[in-house]
Every structure is written in structure tokens, then in C-alpha cells.
Design an enzyme around this catalytic site. Structure first.
Site, mmCIF file in Angstrom:
data_model
loop_
_atom_site.group_PDB
_atom_site.id
_atom_site.type_symbol
_atom_site.label_atom_id
_atom_site.label_comp_id
_atom_site.label_asym_id
_atom_site.label_seq_id
_atom_site.Cartn_x
_atom_site.Cartn_y
_atom_site.Cartn_z
ATOM 1 N N ASP A 96 0.943 -1.124 0.008
ATOM 2 C CA ASP A 96 -0.003 0.092 -0.149
ATOM 3 C C ASP A 96 0.859 1.041 -0.039
ATOM 4 O OD1 ASP A 96 1.034 -0.074 2.427
ATOM 5 O OD2 ASP A 96 -0.943 -0.460 3.657
ATOM 6 N N GLU A 118 -0.638 -9.108 -1.547
ATOM 7 C CA GLU A 118 -1.360 -8.379 -0.417
ATOM 8 C C GLU A 118 -2.418 -7.396 -0.856
ATOM 9 O OE1 GLU A 118 0.453 -7.423 3.774
ATOM 10 O OE2 GLU A 118 0.125 -5.549 2.753
ATOM 11 N N GLU A 132 -1.974 5.233 2.797
ATOM 12 C CA GLU A 132 -2.244 3.741 2.397
ATOM 13 C C GLU A 132 -3.278 3.119 1.752
ATOM 14 O OE1 GLU A 132 1.228 4.439 5.170
ATOM 15 O OE2 GLU A 132 -0.924 5.019 5.331
ATOM 16 N N HIS A 209 4.035 5.357 14.531
ATOM 17 C CA HIS A 209 4.691 6.304 13.556
ATOM 18 C C HIS A 209 3.780 6.856 12.728
ATOM 19 C CE1 HIS A 209 4.354 2.652 11.359
ATOM 20 N NE2 HIS A 209 4.289 3.176 10.401
ATOM 21 N N ARG A 211 0.684 8.627 10.148
ATOM 22 C CA ARG A 211 0.569 10.077 10.146
ATOM 23 C C ARG A 211 -0.730 10.397 10.730
ATOM 24 N NH1 ARG A 211 2.628 12.377 5.305
ATOM 25 N NH2 ARG A 211 4.122 11.045 4.270
ATOM 26 N N HIS A 242 10.746 5.691 15.809
ATOM 27 C CA HIS A 242 10.781 6.088 14.226
ATOM 28 C C HIS A 242 11.720 7.381 13.966
ATOM 29 C CE1 HIS A 242 9.197 7.160 10.229
ATOM 30 N NE2 HIS A 242 8.751 5.950 10.206
#
Length: 380
Positions: A96, A118, A132, A209, A211, A242
Site C-alpha cells: 500500500d 497482499e 495507504e 509512527h 501519520r 521512528h
């Protein structure tokens, strides 16, 4: 020999395509061509070294501070020449990422069949996870062969009117990679982790991590972990931070003051897999961890409002709890204090794979290209 180009650019993609590349290399009818976009630079190179993968070509698109638009433009600009040079019979992309969406579109423009590994994961919210969810749907629109990891993913694609003949259920190759990695010895480079692991200290692993969690949600996560560190002083809390300052600057100052908290740099893939194996409980907003940890018998609390991986929630290995501070603390302490609640999650069945997803994927690609036959679907 039919030529299959595998295009990837991030650490999660590299982990999940590595078993497929190995299976392609062993195939008598298919030949892999490995192309890295370099979307994640250092982390990607680590994965390639671990699995012994050497890209045939590197687009080298990574630039510090680049926007998603700039990254997309570089991939679309550079990839056509590579496609023209190698002339693949099909191109495989995974997951993604921006690499997936842009590579799929570039291949569609060149009339090259796209194989989406996937395929079919859906959260139902185009803005979460961002970007994603949109990347998956964009890639799916131009895909010729949808390699679905589970029957739920296949059902998602069927609802979008995808031809059922083009949706083999193969399992998730992340389990293939996990089993390969867990069978090899790994030492923690951080001495605090090595000491804690060797001493058998119970550990809670945190990864954050996404967004959509930047800002206030990340602050709530930090406050929750600080509270847990106070309430469970016999546990070690490990946060591989991260690199993004939007994560580090919010979480680290809140939790780094506790003696039982270890903040370290991001762990390379083999160390992270072994950290999951050591952990008693995992708090995460990651997608891949939701797939990996259940294979290791580890309860996972997902710090998100939704997930495109509902199978583990249904199976009971994963619980979706959001980012409310009190909820994170309550759910975590329940698992740390109540053996029955813990065992119920730790012993649930992993719905994502059996370690043979790459084998099924390569067989499906061979069938697509007319040089082989599919294997039975995963779970059948």
C-alpha cells in the site's frame, strides 16, 4: 522463461517480497528482475542484506523532506525506462505504499500485467490509514492478478466487482519471512536490550509512527506509556523510535525519564522480529505487526481507530483500542495483571498464513503467464 519484475521501495515491502523473490529464483519457468525505488533508503538496504537480495536496478528516488507528490513524480518519471530496458512479462508490487500505486499506474500505461501481492485489504476510510488506503485501491484498479492474503481480503475485492478467477488466496508472505528470520540467531546491538532479554525481564514493546496519529493522538499515547511505566515498574518498556521528528519530539520527552523505559533507534528487521518474540505485550499502530505478532503468540493492542486487517481482531489475537490515554492504560494493565485475559489473546490462532504464501504466489503468477498451475488456496 517468463520474466517477472518485482518492484518495491520500503522496509515492509522488502520483507514481504523477499520470500517471493527467493521462490522466483527457484522456479524453473520464471525469472525475477528485482527493482528498488529506494523510497526508504537505509532501512531498505538492511532488509536486502538480511535476505541476500541484490536489486538489478535502483531508481534511487529517496530525498530528505520530499513530499508524497514529489516522490510520486520521481517514480513515474524514472520507471518507464526500466520497464523498457528489462521488458518484463509481469510486474509484482506489494501492499500500500507510494511505490505500489505509482509502479502499478506506470505498468498499466505500458500495458504490462500488474500482480498485487497482499491485495484486497480495506479499512473503509479513504483517509485512514493515509495515504495507504488510497494507494491500495489505486493499485487494485489496474491489477491483473490479485494475490489476496485471506478470504476476507478476497471478499473485499469481490464487492468491488473483481473477477473471482483473478483472486487466489495465498496467505501473507510476512509469515514466510518471519519464520525464516526467527530460525536464525540475532543479537541486540543496544546493550540495554541485550541485558534485559538475557535476564528474562518482562517487556512491553511500543511502535508508533502513523501519520493519522501525529500531534495530539501521539501525545496521548506518550502519556499512556508513561503511566504504564509507573504502574508496572517490574516491566521494561521498549520504544524503537521512528526517525520522524513528529514522532520523536512528542513521545520521547514524556517517557524517557523512567528507569524502566528504553528509547532506542529503530531496530533492523531481524532485531525487531526477535524483540516481538521477547515481548509480553505489543502496543502498535503498525499494520505489519498486527500480522507478525500473533504467529509468536503475542497479544497486540492497536493504537488506531480502524484497521484494514480485521482478521486478527476477529480471531482474538489483536484488539483495536484507539489512542485514548485511559483506554490504553486500562487494556494494557488488564493483560499484564489478568493471566486469563492474557492467555485468551496469546493462544488465539493466527489467520494470516502458514509460511507457504510465496510458493502459492509464484504458482499463481506462473498460471497467469501460462507456464504453470495454481496451488490450492490458503485455508482450503
Amino acid at each position: 522463461m517468463k520474466k517477472v519484475m518485482v518492484i518495491y521501495g520500503t522496509r515492509p515491502e522488502a520483507v514481504k517480497v523477499a520470500p517471493v523473490i527467493m521462490a522466483l529464483q527457484a522456479s524453473p519457468v520464471l525469472e525475477p528482475v528485482v527493482v528498488s525505488t529506494g523510497q526508504h533508503r537505509d532501512m531498505l538496504d538492511q532488509i536486502n542484506r538480511w535476505f541476500g537480495v541484490t536489486p538489478d536496478y535502483d531508481l534511487n528516488v529517496f530525498r530528505h523532506g520530499a513530499t508524497l507528490t514529489q516522490l510520486s513524480a520521481r517514480i513515474l518519471e524514472r520507471l518507464p525506462d526500466v520497464l523498457s530496458r528489462f521488458k518484463p512479462d509481469a510486474v509484482l508490487v506489494q501492499g500500500d505504499t507510494t511505490t505500489v500505486a505509482m509502479a502499478a499506474i506506470a505498468c498499466f500505461y505500458e500495458e504490462i500485467p500488474v500482480v498485487h501481492l497482499e491485495a484486497g485489504l480495506r479499512s473503509g476510510d479513504i483517509h485512514s490509514p493515509f495515504p495507504e488506503e488510497a494507494n491500495r485501491k489505486l493499485a487494485g484498479q489496474v491489477t491483473a492478478l490479485h494475490l489476496a492474503p485471506t478470504t476476507i481480503s478476497k471478499q473485499n475485492l469481490l464487492r468491488e466487482a473483481v473477477d473471482p478467477a483473478m483472486i487466489p488466496v495465498v496467505g501473507n508472505t510476512v509469515i514466510d519471512a518471519l519464520k525464516w528470520t526467527i530460525g536464525r540467531p540475532v543479537e541486540f546491538s543496544d546493550p540495554r536490550l541485550a541485558e534485559g532479554c538475557n535476564a528474562g525481564v518482562p517487556m512491553v514493546l511500543l511502535t508508533a509512527h502513523r501519520r493519522e496519529n501525529w500531534g495530539e493522538p501521539m501525545a496521548r499515547i506518550a502519556k499512556a506509556v508513561a503511566t504504564l511505566a509507573e504502574r508496572a515498574p517490574d516491566h521494561l518498556f521498549v520504544f524503537p523510535a521512528h526517525a520522524n521528528p513528529k514522532v520523536r519530539e512528542v513521545i520521547i520527552p514524556v517517557i524517557d525519564r523512567f528507569d524502566n523505559v528504553v528509547v532506542c533507534d529503530s531496530l533492523d528487521y531481524p532485531q525487531f522480529v526477535h524483540a516481538q518474540q521477547w515481548a509480553k505485550l505489543i502496543l502498535t499502530d503498525s499494520g505489519g505487526v498486527q500480522e507478525e505478532a500473533p504467529s509468536l503468540g503475542k497479544p497486540v493492542l492497536v493504537l488506531r481507530e480502524n484497521t484494514e486487517r480485521p482478521e486478527a481482531v476477529t480471531a482474538g489475537t489483536v484488539k483495536l483500542i484507539g489512542t485514548d490515554t485511559d483506554a490504553i492504560v486500562a487494556h494494557s494493565m488488564n493483560l499484564l495483571d489478568d493471566p486469563a485475559a492474557y492467555e485468551a489473546m496469546a493462544n488465539a490462532v493466527n489467520p494470516y498464513g502458514d509460511g507457504h504464501a510465496a510458493e502459492r504466489s509464484v504458482a499463481a503468477i506462473a498460471a497467469l503467464l501460462g507456464v504453470g498451475d495454481r496451488l490450492p488456496d490458503f485455508g482450503v
